[in-house]
Design an enzyme around this catalytic site. Structure first.
Site, mmCIF file in Angstrom:
data_model
loop_
_atom_site.group_PDB
_atom_site.id
_atom_site.type_symbol
_atom_site.label_atom_id
_atom_site.label_comp_id
_atom_site.label_asym_id
_atom_site.label_seq_id
_atom_site.Cartn_x
_atom_site.Cartn_y
_atom_site.Cartn_z
ATOM 1 N N PHE A 1 0.918 -1.188 0.019
ATOM 2 C CA PHE A 1 -0.043 -0.109 0.086
ATOM 3 C C PHE A 1 0.620 1.358 -0.054
ATOM 4 C CE2 PHE A 1 -2.242 3.273 2.071
ATOM 5 C CZ PHE A 1 -3.575 3.349 1.120
ATOM 6 N N TYR B 1 -10.826 0.663 10.389
ATOM 7 C CA TYR B 1 -11.809 1.239 9.730
ATOM 8 C C TYR B 1 -12.572 0.571 8.940
ATOM 9 C CZ TYR B 1 -8.173 3.851 7.121
ATOM 10 O OH TYR B 1 -7.158 4.144 6.686
ATOM 11 N N LYS B 2 -11.661 -0.419 8.405
ATOM 12 C CA LYS B 2 -12.272 -1.397 7.366
ATOM 13 C C LYS B 2 -13.170 -2.580 7.770
ATOM 14 C CE LYS B 2 -8.061 -0.531 4.801
ATOM 15 N NZ LYS B 2 -8.398 0.289 3.619
ATOM 16 N N ARG C 1 -12.901 -3.034 -6.749
ATOM 17 C CA ARG C 1 -12.756 -3.969 -5.528
ATOM 18 C C ARG C 1 -14.071 -4.215 -5.002
ATOM 19 N NH1 ARG C 1 -8.105 -1.860 -1.762
ATOM 20 N NH2 ARG C 1 -9.672 -0.088 -1.405
ATOM 21 N N ASP D 1 1.627 -5.601 7.795
ATOM 22 C CA ASP D 1 0.514 -4.727 7.905
ATOM 23 C C ASP D 1 -0.956 -5.569 7.601
ATOM 24 O OD1 ASP D 1 -1.553 -2.930 7.256
ATOM 25 O OD2 ASP D 1 -0.132 -1.491 6.164
#
Lengths: 387, 387
Positions: B123, B215-216, B362, B190
């Site tokens: 990322f 937050y995902k 996605r 990660d």
């Protein structure tokens, strides 16, 4: 004279929810130098963020609700409160993180120099992070009192607070900046104990970088995000170490290398804590709403509260804060024998203050919600307990 | 078999508020890999924090409401979801900040070594911060795909994601850790795209450090705080660079030098963003409440959703995510010609997904609130738009 140019202490009290005293009444809340009371507008803004934004809009909120722009939008609002023209402040992360980034970015503005001078009585996080940055960058860390610093040709950075967190002494930023700039150093100011309780003129004073917190006199809520300022004259070469994706010039391009955003946007780091930020968004209306007094008025009201407190103290009280207005910040510190015990005893009487080891009680005078009666009550209760 | 050991997809849907489609109905919300939907319990917890804590208690909330302990209390709860025994995880700050600190702390565990190996497809924030850390520490940064890394005797740190943010490919952490440890390097993972959608066994896998976001799939809210894990075996020598005051062994003593807190507490940095943290506190109940399924069950339901989606796609669809369960993360990525245009067109039809440049859509399968019907609807709408 319009009412908002010389506000009475407590001018916005009805806009706040004050913590409760043990008897259920509003406390005399003099801890706004640590955590500000809750503006009703902060709650309203937060609920809107939760119900109308996150719940209803979901991930599209980053664009459709303006979340993405919030760190710089709030930055400009906070900037207006510290004398910064738009485009020089971002809001986000904690003061500690902003300090770390600002210290390294500041040092990189003076690459040939070897010394970081920091206030020896600086707030702990400022001292600890200065030591960590010195170790990482190879700078030599020297400490001195802000009024006794002698920057020289080796000095890269001078790091000072605007107001001493313990004693409440207000430093002479103009003189500090002048001495630093004469020596060719840059100045990083921690505004945590100044922002929202007095005017600060970052641009006019020629300060180079600044950081500060928003949960004290700005009433943003517990752990509300911090802010960072960098003077526009440094933006072109500004080289921060916390190269998070949101500080990228084109974050969603997700390119190989980090290309800094133009201007102060490059100080953005990771995904900003929107719920905490939007509570702050509501809270800031106390200071920049249509009926808000200017900060000179807020400052005058805060000093009047401090004066009322000092006058009501017994003559024997050991006040460590300078009494002169120009040398006094937003809080007044009194040396006592058992700071923690007295702090607890005051709280039982409905007077909320805080203790700093080993022997200081701090009384914070946040003019929007503290009244002259509050200030006198605190002095009277303290006198009764000490006798 | 108790109902919570093999939950149906959408098993907790009534516990969430789903974003609205343009027609006012619940959206098909497949963006939980970017921002999770709102658990009703997050709102409840946040309101309690605002009304019963900040407003009513004020600064005493740090002690009386348990705010001070929250980063480690939530750390243990998140730790339980990633296979970490208590005392190894803290919650706070952003993933970018935690990554920066973890990269430097990891490098300091291997002081004689000169190379940082990082996923070339990591990322963006992971890549940008690896470059910044390499510059600050003097490490040489090498990039490679996680399955092609060849750590050697110079390698200090291997930094990989658990799941590729773009393709949704799940990496074989066991093999990565084994190769790194054989070479004497430490591994930093990660977990942002893994936590909450699949079991992760940090302790059992012998991972050294990890970070991740909440937050995902953990549904903590926009910009919810991140977390950091350090295996207990490293705690005694753990030497983080972000030496904020809350990571001090005795923070309120405000001593001259930074003395690290015992254990993982030294990873705490500044004052934690309590409002965002307490929303997360409520949200975590989806995963560790009395009726919550275990993560193996959540994972099975998520894979079933992905299977239903893949089966409903036209044969010609260019699926870039591996179909094999063991190599698939929580989202499925489909290559299309105009990712952003299709993303917007799907949103107009009430199907919320996200686009990643240049050409990926996605589809995130957060089993607590996504149903098999949702997955099929998304595939059908995509097929209709592409044809």
């Amino acid at each position: 004279m319009p009412s908002n140019s010389s506000p009475e202490p407590g001018f916005a009290r009805t806009d706040f929810v004050l913590p409760r005293a043990p008897d259920g009444s509003d406390a005399v809340y003099l801890a706004g130098n640590s955590l500000g009371a809750q503006p009703r507008a902060a709650r309203t803004a937060l609920l809107a963020a939760v119900d109308e934004q996150w719940a209803a809009v979901g991930v599209a909120g980053w664009e459709d609700c303006g979340w993405w722009a919030t760190p710089q939008r709030l930055g400009d609002r906070v900037g207006a409160l510290v004398g910064a023209a738009p485009g020089q402040v971002v809001v986000g992360d904690s003061t500690s993180v902003q300090l770390f980034g600002a210290l390294i970015a500041a040092a990189r503005l003076r690459p040939g120099r070897s010394v970081l001078v920091s206030d020896g009585g600086h707030f702990p996080t400022d001292r600890y992070l200065a030591a960590s940055v010195a170790r990482l960058t190879g700078l030599e860390l020297r400490t001195a009192s802000p009024d006794a610093m002698v920057p020289d040709a080796d000095t890269a950075v001078v790091a000072v607070p605007a107001v001493d967190f313990r004693t409440g002494e207000r430093w002479d930023l103009a003189a500090i900046v002048e001495r630093a700039h004469e020596a060719g150093a840059v100045v990083l100011v921690d505004l945590s104990h100044a922002v929202g309780v007095m005017p600060v003129a970052l641009d006019a004073l020629d300060v180079d970088l600044a950081v500060g917190c928003t949960y004290k006199y700005l009433n943003g809520g517990p752990g509300a995000p911090a802010f960072a300022y960098v003077a526009a004259r440094h933006h072109d070469v500004l080289d921060p170490p916390l190269t998070g994706w949101t500080g990228h010039a084109d974050p969603f391009a997700m390119t190989e290398a980090w290309t800094p955003a133009p201007g102060v946007g490059r100080l953005r780091i990771g995904t900003p804590p929107m719920l905490s930020m939007l509570a702050l968004d509501g809270a800031l209306g106390v200071f920049d709403g249509p009926d808000s007094p200017d900060l000179a008025g807020v400052r005058a009201a805060s000093l009047a509260l401090g004066d009322a407190f000092l006058e009501a103290l017994p003559d024997a009280a050991d006040v460590v804060t300078p009494r002169a207005h120009e040398r006094r910040g937003g809080h007044v510190a009194v040396r006592v024998r058992d700071a923690e015990g007295l702090c607890a005893a005051l709280a039982r009487r409905g007077v909320v203050v805080d203790a700093r080891p080993p022997d200081l009680l701090r009384f914070g005078f946040a003019a929007p919600y503290v009244t002259v009666d509050d200030a006198r009550t605190a002095a009277r209760e303290l006198a009764g307990l000490v006798q």
